[in-house]
Design a protein around this motif. Structure first.
Motif, PDB file in Angstrom:
ATOM      1  N   TYR A   1      39.054  36.418  38.653  1.00  0.00           N
ATOM      2  CA  TYR A   1      38.445  37.667  38.226  1.00  0.00           C
ATOM      3  C   TYR A   1      39.224  38.997  38.414  1.00  0.00           C
ATOM      4  O   TYR A   1      39.604  39.294  39.541  1.00  0.00           O
ATOM      5  CB  TYR A   1      36.985  37.907  38.852  1.00  0.00           C
ATOM      6  CG  TYR A   1      36.333  38.996  38.487  1.00  0.00           C
ATOM      7  CD1 TYR A   1      35.499  39.205  37.105  1.00  0.00           C
ATOM      8  CD2 TYR A   1      36.408  40.208  39.168  1.00  0.00           C
ATOM      9  CE1 TYR A   1      34.982  40.537  36.900  1.00  0.00           C
ATOM     10  CE2 TYR A   1      35.709  41.247  38.885  1.00  0.00           C
ATOM     11  CZ  TYR A   1      34.944  41.582  37.750  1.00  0.00           C
ATOM     12  OH  TYR A   1      34.428  42.460  37.318  1.00  0.00           O
TER      13      TYR A   1
ATOM     14  N   MET B   1      27.537  39.061  26.816  1.00  0.00           N
ATOM     15  CA  MET B   1      26.358  38.286  26.095  1.00  0.00           C
ATOM     16  C   MET B   1      26.510  37.173  25.345  1.00  0.00           C
ATOM     17  O   MET B   1      25.797  36.357  25.168  1.00  0.00           O
ATOM     18  CB  MET B   1      25.528  39.288  25.588  1.00  0.00           C
ATOM     19  CG  MET B   1      25.128  40.520  26.457  1.00  0.00           C
ATOM     20  SD  MET B   1      23.769  39.989  27.630  1.00  0.00           S
ATOM     21  CE  MET B   1      24.892  39.934  29.186  1.00  0.00           C
TER      22      MET B   1
ATOM     23  N   ILE C   1      29.761  34.729  28.392  1.00  0.00           N
ATOM     24  CA  ILE C   1      29.280  34.234  29.543  1.00  0.00           C
ATOM     25  C   ILE C   1      28.567  32.942  29.070  1.00  0.00           C
ATOM     26  O   ILE C   1      28.716  31.934  29.531  1.00  0.00           O
ATOM     27  CB  ILE C   1      28.287  35.197  30.443  1.00  0.00           C
ATOM     28  CG1 ILE C   1      29.063  36.307  31.128  1.00  0.00           C
ATOM     29  CG2 ILE C   1      27.744  34.339  31.589  1.00  0.00           C
ATOM     30  CD1 ILE C   1      28.582  37.397  31.842  1.00  0.00           C
TER      31      ILE C   1
ATOM     32  N   ASP D   1      37.747  41.984  33.238  1.00  0.00           N
ATOM     33  CA  ASP D   1      36.790  42.768  32.729  1.00  0.00           C
ATOM     34  C   ASP D   1      37.142  44.197  32.564  1.00  0.00           C
ATOM     35  O   ASP D   1      37.897  44.763  33.210  1.00  0.00           O
ATOM     36  CB  ASP D   1      35.832  42.761  34.360  1.00  0.00           C
ATOM     37  CG  ASP D   1      34.586  43.630  34.015  1.00  0.00           C
ATOM     38  OD1 ASP D   1      34.434  44.179  33.091  1.00  0.00           O
ATOM     39  OD2 ASP D   1      33.756  43.595  35.172  1.00  0.00           O
TER      40      ASP D   1
ATOM     41  N   ARG E   1      23.548  45.553  28.095  1.00  0.00           N
ATOM     42  CA  ARG E   1      24.745  44.904  28.470  1.00  0.00           C
ATOM     43  C   ARG E   1      25.937  44.485  27.449  1.00  0.00           C
ATOM     44  O   ARG E   1      27.210  45.009  27.423  1.00  0.00           O
ATOM     45  CB  ARG E   1      24.915  43.666  29.396  1.00  0.00           C
ATOM     46  CG  ARG E   1      23.935  44.097  30.583  1.00  0.00           C
ATOM     47  CD  ARG E   1      24.241  43.075  31.848  1.00  0.00           C
ATOM     48  NE  ARG E   1      25.434  42.879  32.172  1.00  0.00           N
ATOM     49  CZ  ARG E   1      26.227  44.012  32.879  1.00  0.00           C
ATOM     50  NH1 ARG E   1      25.586  45.131  33.403  1.00  0.00           N
ATOM     51  NH2 ARG E   1      27.594  43.799  33.290  1.00  0.00           N
TER      52      ARG E   1
ATOM     53  N   LEU F   1      27.206  33.250  39.214  1.00  0.00           N
ATOM     54  CA  LEU F   1      26.044  34.308  38.247  1.00  0.00           C
ATOM     55  C   LEU F   1      25.523  35.019  39.290  1.00  0.00           C
ATOM     56  O   LEU F   1      25.195  34.698  40.472  1.00  0.00           O
ATOM     57  CB  LEU F   1      25.221  33.272  37.595  1.00  0.00           C
ATOM     58  CG  LEU F   1      25.865  32.361  36.400  1.00  0.00           C
ATOM     59  CD1 LEU F   1      24.832  31.567  35.806  1.00  0.00           C
ATOM     60  CD2 LEU F   1      26.445  33.397  35.379  1.00  0.00           C
TER      61      LEU F   1
ATOM     62  N   MET G   1      25.083  37.194  33.715  1.00  0.00           N
ATOM     63  CA  MET G   1      25.883  38.272  34.331  1.00  0.00           C
ATOM     64  C   MET G   1      26.549  37.700  35.657  1.00  0.00           C
ATOM     65  O   MET G   1      25.873  36.990  36.412  1.00  0.00           O
ATOM     66  CB  MET G   1      24.886  39.406  34.547  1.00  0.00           C
ATOM     67  CG  MET G   1      25.553  40.599  35.474  1.00  0.00           C
ATOM     68  SD  MET G   1      24.679  42.091  35.448  1.00  0.00           S
ATOM     69  CE  MET G   1      25.637  43.092  36.389  1.00  0.00           C
ATOM     70  N   LEU G   2      27.893  37.971  35.723  1.00  0.00           N
ATOM     71  CA  LEU G   2      28.558  37.317  36.868  1.00  0.00           C
ATOM     72  C   LEU G   2      28.020  38.350  38.099  1.00  0.00           C
ATOM     73  O   LEU G   2      28.153  39.408  37.970  1.00  0.00           O
ATOM     74  CB  LEU G   2      30.138  37.356  36.388  1.00  0.00           C
ATOM     75  CG  LEU G   2      30.558  36.667  35.169  1.00  0.00           C
ATOM     76  CD1 LEU G   2      32.175  36.977  35.067  1.00  0.00           C
ATOM     77  CD2 LEU G   2      30.287  34.929  35.503  1.00  0.00           C
TER      78      LEU G   2
ATOM     79  N   VAL H   1      30.142  39.075  40.285  1.00  0.00           N
ATOM     80  CA  VAL H   1      31.493  39.866  40.377  1.00  0.00           C
ATOM     81  C   VAL H   1      31.171  41.270  39.700  1.00  0.00           C
ATOM     82  O   VAL H   1      31.721  42.563  39.961  1.00  0.00           O
ATOM     83  CB  VAL H   1      32.636  39.387  40.081  1.00  0.00           C
ATOM     84  CG1 VAL H   1      33.183  38.670  41.318  1.00  0.00           C
ATOM     85  CG2 VAL H   1      32.701  38.381  38.973  1.00  0.00           C
ATOM     86  N   GLN H   2      30.183  41.145  38.423  1.00  0.00           N
ATOM     87  CA  GLN H   2      30.240  42.138  37.781  1.00  0.00           C
ATOM     88  C   GLN H   2      29.220  43.340  38.332  1.00  0.00           C
ATOM     89  O   GLN H   2      28.916  44.283  37.900  1.00  0.00           O
ATOM     90  CB  GLN H   2      29.610  41.990  36.224  1.00  0.00           C
ATOM     91  CG  GLN H   2      30.631  41.355  35.214  1.00  0.00           C
ATOM     92  CD  GLN H   2      30.197  40.733  33.975  1.00  0.00           C
ATOM     93  OE1 GLN H   2      29.092  40.047  33.994  1.00  0.00           O
ATOM     94  NE2 GLN H   2      30.372  41.354  32.948  1.00  0.00           N
TER      95      GLN H   2
END
Lengths: 263, 158
Positions: free
Chosen positions: A6, A32, A35, A50, A105, B22, B62-63, B65-66
């Motif tokens: 990541y 959305m 994932i 990201d 989101r 997650l 949602m991860l 890490v986010q």
């Protein structure tokens, strides 16, 4: 979900460099759609980049153009007083995507980069003749959408913003799948001084498309009745358990008429 | 392994996760906060709704890490330290807004966000539309809607 590294770069240049240096790295906007794709193991990226640290959100309205940053969420667009005043149909469209938590989101840039054939935003971008700006260039909507899940974006190219010309009138009408809330058929109609533009999402096997017959009829007379004699071929329509190709072709007429009545 | 530092219910945590972890897995498995549920695991049902920086998010989509650097509130973070329930929880109890209770944490979190973002008040229709991302398989919607309508003025009076 397969694991990945990541990364959250702080600059557009860094993000582009990671993505162009590794063909298996993928950009993540709101996540959305992506994932769920990862959760189903439909993709195995080496790295997730990201884009949320690049300062790509925000809305500006100036000189008859609404410009929306790529990482602006659907909720922000839906609730923006500026968008509501300039292009209310665009705010309404954003407010009808997914549900409240998803709208917090999901982003406009993510939706356009993915180009799901049943997503809402592509219809607004195409009907309004918007311009998609990336880290490399500006792309006209008419050149951007190239079929289901296919766009003009190159490897490592990142959408930074989308600019919408303000129309005289516009509306979006969606006949939605009650479970997924995606469009079975969605139609965005826009009236400019130069004529009408009509874009249809959800219906075609080729993704979002402009409806030449509807545009001709509505450019001559922008009224619901003007859509009456216009037909839509079923040949290239999607058919699935929710709606046959013939039913979708029929819905295009019904939904377009409703959209014009609402505009 | 990536490290995530986030505030959950007012308390800061630093947790080692995988890129693919997650947010709901971090909450349930790393922090033991099992009040947040996983229902459909496809971002449809809303059982996993938490607040991330004050707004509702589906923590199954949602991860972890986010969520680095964010403040997360879960169902466990609503009641006061002395056990006094949040007005929304109290009204869910008062109006019997649950049957099996599985969807309840997500319903309560979505409902609080809905009320917070509508300070002018909510009609019954707006409440029903605002809950479109939360499913109750006991079909207990009527009492959930009643509970939210009753909680809204209590929350705004605070």
């Amino acid at each position: 979900m397969y694991d990945f590294t990541y990364q959250k770069p702080a600059s557009l240049a860094d993000a582009a460099s990671i993505l162009s240096g590794d063909a298996d790295a993928k950009a993540l906007a709101g996540g959305m759609t992506y994932i769920p794709v990862l959760k189903q193991r439909l993709a195995k990226p080496s790295a997730i980049v990201d884009l949320s640290g690049l300062g790509l959100s925000g809305i500006t309205v100036a000189g008859g153009t609404v410009t929306i940053g790529a990482m602006t969420t659907h909720g922000t667009v839906a609730n923006s007083a500026e968008v509501k005043a300039a292009i209310p149909a665009l705010a309404a469209l954003a407010g009808g995507i997914g549900d409240e938590a998803v709208r917090h989101r999901g982003t406009i840039g993510g939706s356009l980069a993915n180009n799901d054939p049943a997503a809402c935003y592509p219809s607004a971008v195409l009907a309004l003749g918007a311009t998609i700006t990336t880290n490399k260039r500006a792309i006209a909507a008419d050149d951007y959408f190239q079929g289901m899940f296919t766009t003009a974006l190159e490897e490592g190219e990142i959408i930074t913003s989308v600019s919408f010309p303000v129309p005289e009138r516009a509306a979006y009408e969606k006949f939605r799948n009650p479970a997924s809330r995606y469009a079975i058929v969605g139609v965005f109609v826009a009236k400019f001084a130069t004529g009408a533009r009509v874009a249809v999402t959800g219906a075609s096997q080729s993704g979002v498309f402009r409806h030449a017959g509807m545009e001709a009829a509505l450019s001559a007379n922008f009224s619901p009745d003007a859509t009456a004699g216009v037909t839509t071929e079923a040949d290239n329509m999607n058919g699935d358990i929710h709606a046959s190709a013939e039913y979708r072709a029929h819905l295009v007429g019904v939904v377009t008429k409703r959209a014009v009545a609402k505009a | 392994m990536p490290q995530v530092t986030l505030t959950v219910n007012g308390k800061q945590h630093t947790v080692e996760v995988e890129g693919r972890t997650l947010l709901v897995e971090l909450l349930r498995e790393k922090l033991g906060l099992t009040g947040t549920h996983v229902g459909c695991d496809t971002s449809q049902c809303g059982a996993c709704v938490v607040h991330v920086d004050g707004v509702s998010a589906k923590s199954c989509t949602m991860l972890a890490v986010q969520a680095n650097g964010t403040s997360v509130t879960t169902i466990e973070g609503l009641a006061a330290a002395d056990g006094t329930l949040h007005p929304m929880q109290e009204m869910f109890r008062e109006h019997h807004a649950l049957q099996c209770g599985f969807c309840t944490p997500g319903m309560v979190m979505s409902a609080i966000d809905l009320v917070n973002s509508n300070p002018a008040g909510l009609t019954e229709k707006e409440i029903r539309e605002g809950l479109e991302g939360n499913l109750c398989r006991c079909t207990g919607y009527h009492n959930i809607v009643k509970a939210i309508a009753a909680a809204a003025p209590l929350m705004h009076a605070k």
